[in-house]
Design an enzyme around this catalytic site. Structure first.
Site, PDB file in Angstrom:
ATOM      1  N   ARG A   1       0.873  -1.192   0.000  1.00 25.13           N
ATOM      2  CA  ARG A   1       0.000   0.000   0.000  1.00 25.13           C
ATOM      3  C   ARG A   1       0.892   1.219   0.000  1.00 25.13           C
ATOM      4  NH1 ARG A   1      -5.360   1.503   3.464  1.00 25.13           N
ATOM      5  NH2 ARG A   1      -6.154   0.115   1.854  1.00 25.13           N
TER       6      ARG A   1
ATOM      7  N   CYS B   1     -16.645   1.818   0.761  1.00 27.60           N
ATOM      8  CA  CYS B   1     -15.422   1.023   0.954  1.00 27.60           C
ATOM      9  C   CYS B   1     -14.913   1.116   2.386  1.00 27.60           C
ATOM     10  CB  CYS B   1     -14.356   1.450  -0.043  1.00 27.60           C
ATOM     11  SG  CYS B   1     -13.901   3.187   0.078  1.00 27.60           S
TER      12      CYS B   1
ATOM     13  N   ARG C   1     -13.518  -8.409   1.654  1.00 27.95           N
ATOM     14  CA  ARG C   1     -12.105  -8.138   1.371  1.00 27.95           C
ATOM     15  C   ARG C   1     -11.282  -9.395   1.627  1.00 27.95           C
ATOM     16  NH1 ARG C   1     -10.235  -3.001   1.490  1.00 27.95           N
ATOM     17  NH2 ARG C   1      -8.419  -4.073   0.678  1.00 27.95           N
TER      18      ARG C   1
HETATM   19  N1   CP Z   1     -11.317   0.079   2.460  1.00 30.16           N
HETATM   20  C1   CP Z   1     -10.038  -0.011   2.882  1.00 30.16           C
HETATM   21  O1   CP Z   1      -9.103  -0.250   2.102  1.00 30.16           O
HETATM   22  O2   CP Z   1      -9.899   0.128   4.224  1.00 30.16           O
HETATM   23  P1   CP Z   1      -8.534   0.326   5.010  1.00 30.16           P
HETATM   24  O3   CP Z   1      -7.952   1.638   4.599  1.00 30.16           O
HETATM   25  O4   CP Z   1      -8.919   0.285   6.471  1.00 30.16           O
HETATM   26  O5   CP Z   1      -7.602  -0.805   4.666  1.00 30.16           O
HETATM   27  N1  NVA Z   2      -9.864   6.813  -1.513  1.00 28.96           N
HETATM   28  C1  NVA Z   2      -9.518   6.396  -0.181  1.00 28.96           C
HETATM   29  C2  NVA Z   2      -9.759   4.935   0.005  1.00 28.96           C
HETATM   30  C3  NVA Z   2      -9.595   4.447   1.417  1.00 28.96           C
HETATM   31  C4  NVA Z   2      -9.770   2.987   1.550  1.00 28.96           C
HETATM   32  C5  NVA Z   2      -8.076   6.768   0.115  1.00 28.96           C
HETATM   33  O1  NVA Z   2      -7.224   6.607  -0.760  1.00 28.96           O
HETATM   34  O2  NVA Z   2      -7.802   7.189   1.239  1.00 28.96           O
END
Ligand code: CP
Ligand code: NVA
Length: 301
Positions: free
Chosen positions: A100, A257, A285
């Protein structure tokens, strides 16, 4: 499929196959295939997470492997070590990676230099794992996406919106992006999206009209915190509330989400009334990501 870096890189058949696999894995959770026996997977996170981190840690364990969580800021990566060097080191020590981060190119480079099966756990460009879980939720709640119309409301140029746009292009369902001019998908991006399944609509009521799914995401994505006040101000008419939902189809499903900011992109009462679907979506998920890993292992076998 050697990596999951984006929805863009998948075909419609591959997406449908992953969703079906996720549904099966959910049904048979107690007898998950042990495809990761003896493997260690690195989870490198440069941004906060609850769902993604927990679902990958649990999912990797359920598939017989060991997850290793690494906070990017505590790695040498956080002090400027290049992604390609980090990737080459991890490539010699672990068996797979979940990342991430900010730049999509970093995930692409990691996959290239590490040679590990690599999964995009959210970048500024895409959130493919989220959309697979969302499609699984549509499969469960609506019997699929064929002939359905989905509305994404809010920041129509964010990662989640872009992954939805690719899903619509690949699977052929109608997607309406309900967003003000400042937060509509960039023209440079839309010009690369094939087909005509995606419509952009600035009027929120018109955007949700005729929709089977009304979807939203946070208005302030991670990394955009400096723009918070401006975003909240401009996006306020796109809040999911009872009044706006009166324009959607009867029985329309609301999805988010998460994390949810009540009083911003969704009201507390609408969020609570649709919590069953929204938290199924969060649970999915786990199943969708297990499906991705099973598929990655099958491709490498
Ligand atoms: N929706 C999602 O990706 O949640 P997190 O940021 O908690 O992982
Ligand atoms: N668009 C949001 C999604 C979080 C899961 C972000 O990038 O923070």
């Amino acid at each position: 499929m050697n990596h999951l870096l984006s929805i863009e890189q998948l075909t419609g058949d591959e997406i449908a196959h992953l969703v079906n696999r996720a549904v099966d894995l959910k049904k048979n959770r107690k007898s998950s295939p042990q495809v990761l026996t003896g493997q260690t997977w690195a989870l490198i996170f440069n941004k906060s997470s609850t769902r993604t981190r927990v679902s990958f840690e649990v999912g990797i364990r359920e598939l017989g492997g060991s997850p290793m969580f690494l906070s990017g800021s505590e790695m040498q990566l956080g002090r400027g070590e290049p992604v390609k060097d980090t990737a080459r080191v991890l490539g010699r020590m672990v068996d797979g990676a979940v990342i991430r981060t900010y730049a999509q190119q970093d995930v692409v480079d990691f996959a290239h230099y590490s040679k590990l099966p690599t999964i995009n756990a959210l970048t500024d460009d895409e959130h493919p794992c989220q959309i697979l879980a969302d499609l699984q939720t549509m499969q469960e709640r609506l019997g699929g996406w064929k002939g359905k119309r989905v509305c994404f409301l809010g920041d129509g140029d964010c990662n989640v919106a872009r992954s939805w746009i690719w899903a619509s292009a690949r699977l052929g369902f109608e997607l309406v992006i309900g967003a003000p001019k400042a937060f509509q998908p960039a023209e440079s991006f839309m010009s690369g999206v094939p087909g005509n399944t995606v419509r952009v609509e600035a009027d929120a009521a018109k955007a949700v009209s005729g929709c089977d799914v009304v979807y939203t995401d946070v208005w302030v994505s991670m990394g955009k915190e400096a723009e918070s006040a401006e975003r909240i101000d401009i996006l306020r008419p796109y809040q999911i509330n009872e009044q706006l939902m009166s324009h959607a189809n009867n029985g329309a499903v609301i999805m988010h989400c998460l994390p949810a900011y009540r009083g911003k992109e969704i009201t507390d009462s609408v969020m609570e009334a649709h919590a069953d679907v929204i938290f199924d979506e969060a649970e999915n998920r786990l199943h969708a990501q297990k499906a991705v890993i099973v598929e990655l292992m099958r491709a490498r076998a």
